[in-house]
Scaffold this motif. Structure first.
Motif, PDB file in Angstrom:
ATOM      1  N   ALA A 266      65.880  52.731  36.181  1.00 19.00           N
ATOM      2  CA  ALA A 266      65.273  52.377  37.482  1.00 19.00           C
ATOM      3  C   ALA A 266      63.744  52.269  37.367  1.00 19.00           C
ATOM      4  N   LEU A 267      63.170  53.128  36.540  1.00 17.30           N
ATOM      5  CA  LEU A 267      61.710  53.168  36.366  1.00 17.30           C
ATOM      6  C   LEU A 267      61.137  51.843  35.850  1.00 17.30           C
ATOM      7  N   PHE A 268      61.961  51.074  35.176  1.00 16.10           N
ATOM      8  CA  PHE A 268      61.460  49.869  34.503  1.00 16.10           C
ATOM      9  C   PHE A 268      61.873  48.577  35.204  1.00 16.10           C
ATOM     10  N   GLU A 269      62.511  48.723  36.372  1.00 16.43           N
ATOM     11  CA  GLU A 269      62.954  47.532  37.110  1.00 16.43           C
ATOM     12  C   GLU A 269      61.767  46.672  37.501  1.00 16.43           C
ATOM     13  N   GLY A 270      61.874  45.378  37.233  1.00 17.33           N
ATOM     14  CA  GLY A 270      60.788  44.460  37.585  1.00 17.33           C
ATOM     15  C   GLY A 270      59.652  44.488  36.574  1.00 17.33           C
ATOM     16  N   VAL A 271      59.738  45.382  35.585  1.00 17.81           N
ATOM     17  CA  VAL A 271      58.676  45.507  34.583  1.00 17.81           C
ATOM     18  C   VAL A 271      59.181  44.975  33.239  1.00 17.81           C
ATOM     19  N   VAL A 272      60.350  45.477  32.841  1.00 23.43           N
ATOM     20  CA  VAL A 272      60.938  45.087  31.554  1.00 23.43           C
ATOM     21  C   VAL A 272      62.173  44.233  31.851  1.00 23.43           C
ATOM     22  N   ASP A 273      62.415  43.213  31.042  1.00 21.13           N
ATOM     23  CA  ASP A 273      63.588  42.352  31.265  1.00 21.13           C
ATOM     24  C   ASP A 273      64.874  43.136  31.038  1.00 21.13           C
ATOM     25  N   MET A 274      65.822  42.943  31.974  1.00 21.34           N
ATOM     26  CA  MET A 274      67.089  43.692  31.895  1.00 21.34           C
ATOM     27  C   MET A 274      68.266  42.789  32.213  1.00 21.34           C
ATOM     28  N   ASP A 275      69.442  43.270  31.817  1.00 20.86           N
ATOM     29  CA  ASP A 275      70.691  42.629  32.201  1.00 20.86           C
ATOM     30  C   ASP A 275      71.562  43.744  32.785  1.00 20.86           C
TER      31      ASP A 275
ATOM     32  N   GLY B 114      70.829  46.228  34.481  1.00 24.85           N
ATOM     33  CA  GLY B 114      70.244  47.557  34.325  1.00 24.85           C
ATOM     34  C   GLY B 114      70.016  47.986  32.895  1.00 24.85           C
ATOM     35  N   TYR B 115      70.559  47.237  31.921  1.00 23.26           N
ATOM     36  CA  TYR B 115      70.327  47.566  30.511  1.00 23.26           C
ATOM     37  C   TYR B 115      69.157  46.726  29.997  1.00 23.26           C
ATOM     38  N   ILE B 116      68.287  47.314  29.187  1.00 18.94           N
ATOM     39  CA  ILE B 116      67.081  46.625  28.716  1.00 18.94           C
ATOM     40  C   ILE B 116      67.417  45.641  27.594  1.00 18.94           C
ATOM     41  N   ILE B 117      66.879  44.437  27.737  1.00 19.89           N
ATOM     42  CA  ILE B 117      67.121  43.396  26.731  1.00 19.89           C
ATOM     43  C   ILE B 117      66.077  43.560  25.619  1.00 19.89           C
ATOM     44  N   THR B 118      66.567  43.591  24.375  1.00 14.86           N
ATOM     45  CA  THR B 118      65.636  43.642  23.235  1.00 14.86           C
ATOM     46  C   THR B 118      66.054  42.584  22.220  1.00 14.86           C
ATOM     47  N   ASP B 119      65.150  42.329  21.274  1.00 13.71           N
ATOM     48  CA  ASP B 119      65.543  41.502  20.127  1.00 13.71           C
ATOM     49  C   ASP B 119      66.130  42.449  19.062  1.00 13.71           C
ATOM     50  N   PRO B 120      66.595  41.947  17.921  1.00 16.13           N
ATOM     51  CA  PRO B 120      67.204  42.861  16.932  1.00 16.13           C
ATOM     52  C   PRO B 120      66.233  43.917  16.399  1.00 16.13           C
ATOM     53  N   ASP B 121      64.924  43.701  16.607  1.00 15.60           N
ATOM     54  CA  ASP B 121      63.937  44.688  16.172  1.00 15.60           C
ATOM     55  C   ASP B 121      63.515  45.626  17.304  1.00 15.60           C
ATOM     56  N   MET B 122      64.330  45.673  18.354  1.00 12.93           N
ATOM     57  CA  MET B 122      64.142  46.601  19.494  1.00 12.93           C
ATOM     58  C   MET B 122      62.927  46.265  20.364  1.00 12.93           C
ATOM     59  N   ARG B 123      62.342  45.054  20.173  1.00 13.16           N
ATOM     60  CA  ARG B 123      61.200  44.668  21.015  1.00 13.16           C
ATOM     61  C   ARG B 123      61.707  44.232  22.376  1.00 13.16           C
ATOM     62  N   THR B 124      61.027  44.689  23.434  1.00 17.08           N
ATOM     63  CA  THR B 124      61.316  44.185  24.779  1.00 17.08           C
ATOM     64  C   THR B 124      60.430  42.951  25.000  1.00 17.08           C
ATOM     65  N   ASN B 125      60.411  42.440  26.225  1.00 19.21           N
ATOM     66  CA  ASN B 125      59.548  41.284  26.536  1.00 19.21           C
ATOM     67  C   ASN B 125      58.078  41.676  26.593  1.00 19.21           C
ATOM     68  N   ILE B 126      57.757  42.977  26.605  1.00 18.07           N
ATOM     69  CA  ILE B 126      56.349  43.407  26.695  1.00 18.07           C
ATOM     70  C   ILE B 126      55.854  43.834  25.313  1.00 18.07           C
TER      71      ILE B 126
ATOM     72  N   ALA C 173      62.760  49.389  23.045  1.00 15.63           N
ATOM     73  CA  ALA C 173      63.837  50.184  23.659  1.00 15.63           C
ATOM     74  C   ALA C 173      64.861  50.509  22.581  1.00 15.63           C
ATOM     75  N   ALA C 174      65.493  51.688  22.693  1.00 17.10           N
ATOM     76  CA  ALA C 174      66.454  52.120  21.668  1.00 17.10           C
ATOM     77  C   ALA C 174      67.570  52.951  22.303  1.00 17.10           C
ATOM     78  N   GLY C 175      68.774  52.803  21.757  1.00 16.50           N
ATOM     79  CA  GLY C 175      69.904  53.626  22.205  1.00 16.50           C
ATOM     80  C   GLY C 175      70.679  53.006  23.354  1.00 16.50           C
ATOM     81  N   ASP C 176      71.341  53.871  24.123  1.00 21.10           N
ATOM     82  CA  ASP C 176      72.271  53.412  25.162  1.00 21.10           C
ATOM     83  C   ASP C 176      71.617  52.612  26.285  1.00 21.10           C
ATOM     84  N   ILE C 177      70.318  52.695  26.419  1.00 28.21           N
ATOM     85  CA  ILE C 177      69.607  51.978  27.482  1.00 28.21           C
ATOM     86  C   ILE C 177      69.575  50.467  27.221  1.00 28.21           C
ATOM     87  N   ARG C 178      69.866  50.089  25.992  1.00 26.00           N
ATOM     88  CA  ARG C 178      69.731  48.713  25.540  1.00 26.00           C
ATOM     89  C   ARG C 178      71.009  47.921  25.777  1.00 26.00           C
ATOM     90  N   VAL C 179      70.887  46.600  25.953  1.00 25.07           N
ATOM     91  CA  VAL C 179      72.054  45.724  25.959  1.00 25.07           C
ATOM     92  C   VAL C 179      72.608  45.744  24.533  1.00 25.07           C
TER      93      VAL C 179
END
Ligand code: NAP
Length: 311
Positions: A251-260, A262-274, A279-285
């Motif tokens: 919830a803390l990252f809504e509107g800040v970090v790209d999500m699907d 509620g899960y944070i979208i990362t590339d294979p190197d765990m980078r978010t859009n910022i 992001a790492a672990g269960d929070i990730r897509v």
């Protein structure tokens, strides 16, 4: 706090602790912030069977996590117990505002995990902690020789139901379909356990009782039939455990970090859009949420944060 860390890791579950181990070992100035106790979901898991190497007799979630914490601290990871209320992540220096202090760093790894989904029945809130629970390891002992019900059909529900049979005299799994989702090997153990019973095609519609839970109303999803199940008169109560999956702690990252969802979208190197935020672990897509995938994410995120800092 005026200090600017190289890296702040949010969440001390397997992903966050592993990120700490890697970053600390690389001599980064790291702060690991956790609002509760270390471990996330595995802190409430009784048996760890499939984390490679975790074959030590009596290995449990808490014992594995205690060693990860020790290892992170050995590499100089600093710790803060605080609840982060808001974040400013887009600048070169990231700012995390907590209830006790404000923290700053050049990179951030979000490893806040997920929390159990509510069962979704009427009166649920009223009976959480008074018969309804989401943690067998924490609450099974309260139901020594009582009857308990478990909602769900995945690995968690079936494994936790088996754990509950060590305490309860009878465990009934209530599942919304007529087939379990749990892995075959786990199912086989449950079917062979004489204390485990099944209520198929059913959902819990209502919880009831006076002070403590002693009644549930179960609905058959195929026929619509409602059945009231009351605690045995001598018992006066029973337990209801929910294991129907998890919601991301994002919830803390809504509107800040790209999500699907509620899960944070990362590339294979765990980078978010910022830039500088990982992001790492269960929070990730991702398609497999396990300790082993969480620790792998943590290692990659920390290594990529280090590379980002070098650039
Ligand atoms: P899960 O695999 O998502 O299973 C959730 C279960 O709850 C499913 O059977 C689902 O029914 C049911 N369900 C979902 N929403 C429901 C609702 N509103 N009402 C009633 N039932 C509902 O979740 P999990 O068991 O917590 O496992 C999460 C992840 O951790 C999985 O990847 C799992 O493999 C892993 N895990 C692994 C182990 C292990 O390997 N030892 C142990 C625990 C967890 P349907 O089947 O009808 O969808």
């Amino acid at each position: 706090m005026d200090k600017i860390y190289d890296l702040i890791i949010l969440g001390a579950g397997p992903a966050g602790l592993t990120a700490g181990i890697y970053a600390g070992r690389s001599r980064l100035d790291v702060l690991l912030i956790e609002k509760g106790s270390d471990g996330g979901q595995i802190a409430i898991t009784d048996e760890i069977e499939n984390y490679p190497g975790a074959m030590v007799e009596g290995e449990s979630g808490p014992s594995l996590i205690a060693r990860m914490t020790q290892q992170a601290e050995k590499f100089g990871v600093q710790r803060a117990r605080d609840t982060i209320k808001s974040v400013e992540l887009t600048g070169e220096v990231k700012k995390l505002v907590g209830s006790k202090d404000t923290y700053q760093a050049r990179t951030v790894i979000i490893a806040t995990g997920a929390f159990p989904k509510p069962i979704g029945c009427e009166n649920e809130g009223k009976f959480v902690g008074k018969g309804i629970s989401f943690c067998a390891t924490c609450d099974a002992a309260f139901f020594e020789d009582f009857e308990v019900f478990v909602v769900g059909g995945g690995d968690s529900a079936v494994e936790e139901a088996m754990y509950l049979t060590k305490f309860a005299r009878k465990v009934t799994i209530i599942h919304r379909r007529d087939q379990l989702r749990a892995a075959r090997s786990i199912q086989e153990k449950a079917f062979a356990n004489p204390k485990i019973h099944f209520l198929w095609d059913s959902v819990v519609q209502r919880a009831d009782g006076e002070e403590l839970l002693n009644t549930i109303v179960v609905k058959n999803v195929k026929t619509g039939e409602l059945t009231e199940i009351k605690a045995d008169e001598d018992d006066g109560l029973f337990g209801l455990f929910g294991f129907i999956g998890y919601n991301p702690n994002s919830a803390l990252f809504e509107g800040v970090v790209d999500m699907d969802r509620g899960y944070i979208i990362t590339d294979p190197d765990m980078r978010t859009n910022i830039p500088g935020v990982f992001a790492a672990g269960d929070i990730r897509v991702k398609s497999l949420r396990q300790v082993v995938t969480a620790t792998a994410d943590g290692a990659i995120a920390a290594t990529m944060a280090e590379r980002y800092l070098e650039q």
